[in-house]
Design a protein around this motif. Structure first.
Motif, short mmCIF file in Angstrom:
data_model
loop_
_atom_site.label_atom_id
_atom_site.label_comp_id
_atom_site.label_asym_id
_atom_site.label_seq_id
_atom_site.Cartn_x
_atom_site.Cartn_y
_atom_site.Cartn_z
N VAL A 48 -7.09 -4.24 -7.23
CA VAL A 48 -7.18 -5.49 -6.44
C VAL A 48 -5.78 -5.96 -6.06
O VAL A 48 -5.53 -6.34 -4.91
CB VAL A 48 -7.94 -6.59 -7.24
CG1 VAL A 48 -7.71 -7.96 -6.62
CG2 VAL A 48 -9.42 -6.28 -7.30
N GLU A 49 -4.84 -5.92 -7.00
CA GLU A 49 -3.46 -6.32 -6.70
C GLU A 49 -2.87 -5.47 -5.58
O GLU A 49 -2.22 -6.00 -4.66
CB GLU A 49 -2.58 -6.17 -7.94
CG GLU A 49 -2.89 -7.10 -9.08
CD GLU A 49 -2.06 -6.76 -10.32
OE1 GLU A 49 -0.94 -6.22 -10.17
OE2 GLU A 49 -2.56 -7.02 -11.43
N LEU A 50 -3.08 -4.17 -5.67
CA LEU A 50 -2.47 -3.26 -4.69
C LEU A 50 -3.13 -3.38 -3.32
O LEU A 50 -2.43 -3.40 -2.29
CB LEU A 50 -2.54 -1.83 -5.22
CG LEU A 50 -1.72 -1.61 -6.50
CD1 LEU A 50 -2.07 -0.29 -7.16
CD2 LEU A 50 -0.23 -1.69 -6.21
N PHE A 51 -4.45 -3.48 -3.28
CA PHE A 51 -5.12 -3.67 -1.99
C PHE A 51 -4.70 -4.99 -1.36
O PHE A 51 -4.53 -5.08 -0.15
CB PHE A 51 -6.65 -3.61 -2.14
CG PHE A 51 -7.17 -2.26 -2.56
CD1 PHE A 51 -6.68 -1.09 -1.99
CD2 PHE A 51 -8.15 -2.16 -3.52
CE1 PHE A 51 -7.16 0.15 -2.38
CE2 PHE A 51 -8.65 -0.93 -3.92
CZ PHE A 51 -8.15 0.23 -3.35
N SER A 52 -4.52 -6.00 -2.18
CA SER A 52 -4.08 -7.31 -1.68
C SER A 52 -2.69 -7.22 -1.06
O SER A 52 -2.40 -7.87 -0.05
CB SER A 52 -4.11 -8.36 -2.79
OG SER A 52 -5.44 -8.54 -3.25
N LYS A 53 -1.82 -6.41 -1.66
CA LYS A 53 -0.49 -6.22 -1.07
C LYS A 53 -0.58 -5.50 0.27
O LYS A 53 0.13 -5.83 1.21
CB LYS A 53 0.41 -5.45 -2.04
CG LYS A 53 0.86 -6.28 -3.21
CD LYS A 53 1.82 -5.52 -4.11
CE LYS A 53 2.24 -6.40 -5.28
NZ LYS A 53 3.24 -5.76 -6.12
N ALA A 54 -1.46 -4.50 0.34
CA ALA A 54 -1.65 -3.79 1.62
C ALA A 54 -2.10 -4.77 2.69
O ALA A 54 -1.58 -4.76 3.81
CB ALA A 54 -2.67 -2.67 1.44
N ILE A 55 -3.04 -5.64 2.34
CA ILE A 55 -3.57 -6.61 3.29
C ILE A 55 -2.51 -7.65 3.65
O ILE A 55 -2.44 -8.09 4.80
CB ILE A 55 -4.85 -7.26 2.72
CG1 ILE A 55 -5.97 -6.21 2.65
CG2 ILE A 55 -5.27 -8.46 3.55
CD1 ILE A 55 -7.16 -6.62 1.82
N ALA A 56 -1.67 -8.02 2.70
CA ALA A 56 -0.59 -8.97 3.00
C ALA A 56 0.35 -8.41 4.06
O ALA A 56 0.87 -9.16 4.90
CB ALA A 56 0.18 -9.31 1.72
N HIS A 57 0.56 -7.10 4.04
CA HIS A 57 1.44 -6.47 5.03
C HIS A 57 0.72 -6.15 6.34
O HIS A 57 1.36 -5.96 7.37
CB HIS A 57 2.08 -5.22 4.46
CG HIS A 57 3.06 -5.51 3.37
ND1 HIS A 57 4.29 -6.08 3.61
CD2 HIS A 57 2.99 -5.34 2.03
CE1 HIS A 57 4.94 -6.23 2.47
NE2 HIS A 57 4.17 -5.80 1.50
N ASN A 58 -0.61 -6.05 6.27
CA ASN A 58 -1.40 -5.78 7.48
C ASN A 58 -2.76 -6.45 7.31
O ASN A 58 -3.70 -5.83 6.82
CB ASN A 58 -1.56 -4.28 7.72
CG ASN A 58 -2.39 -3.98 8.96
OD1 ASN A 58 -2.83 -4.87 9.67
ND2 ASN A 58 -2.62 -2.70 9.22
N PRO A 59 -2.87 -7.72 7.71
CA PRO A 59 -4.12 -8.47 7.50
C PRO A 59 -5.35 -7.86 8.16
O PRO A 59 -6.47 -8.14 7.75
CB PRO A 59 -3.81 -9.84 8.11
CG PRO A 59 -2.33 -9.94 8.07
CD PRO A 59 -1.82 -8.54 8.28
#
Length: 185
Positions: free
Chosen positions: A131-142
């Motif tokens: 969840v943390e890692l996917f959230s970082k991916a989404i933070a960089h590309n919503p």
């Protein structure tokens, strides 16, 4: 032409930029009729060129170097991601994880690497870390559809069904034809 337009813009005389032969003729006639302005241009143009970004060789070199560096990083990052995905797909998660981490050390703004690390954590059975890692991916590309879907899978594994549904719906909002999100709903 665009080059002439760029030069005139950087010299601060963008009012001389025209978009047609007729506009050029009209501008030339206007300038020829305004002797004071024409004289001022003639007497100051050389100094304007020297002070302009057009003659700032250091700034130009820095801009070109930056552009080349960004192109090189983009190209090599994609190659590294491709290599890591090969290891990932062959089941060598530790090699893939090492490469993803190396990519992120040099450039943390790589949503694909964050997502792929999240997939490894899912495979290792750690949905909280995923969840943390996917959230970082989404933070960089919503608008990263796959990351939203994968985030939903991790939320589901954690028993957080409402958050999972919200993630699947977000994925579908960005791509209504994304089959995995439909299946997961």
């Amino acid at each position: 032409s665009r080059i002439t337009g760029s030069i005139l813009y950087h010299l601060g005389v963008d009012d001389l930029i025209v978009d047609s032969p007729e506009g050029y003729i009209a501008c030339a006639q206007e300038l020829a009729a305004d002797g004071m302005r024409l004289g001022k241009l003639r007497s100051s143009l050389r100094e304007q060129i020297i002070r302009s970004p057009l003659c700032d060789a250091s700034a130009y070199a820095l801009t070109v170097e930056t552009a080349y560096r960004e192109m090189w990083q983009t190209w090599t990052v994609q190659q590294a991601i491709d290599l890591a995905v090969q290891h990932h797909n062959s089941g060598d998660l530790s090699k893939a994880e090492d490469i993803y981490n190396q990519i992120l050390e040099s450039n943390p703004n790589q949503p694909a690497a964050w997502r792929l690390l999240g997939l490894i954590e899912q495979q290792k059975g750690d949905p909280e870390r995923a969840v943390e890692l996917f959230s970082k991916a989404i933070a960089h590309n919503p608008e990263f559809v796959e990351a939203h879907n994968d985030l939903g899978v991790s939320f589901m594994a954690l028993g957080q069904n409402e958050k999972a549904l919200a993630s699947y719906k977000t994925a579908l909002a960005y791509n209504p034809n994304y089959p995995e999100a439909h299946v997961n709903l």
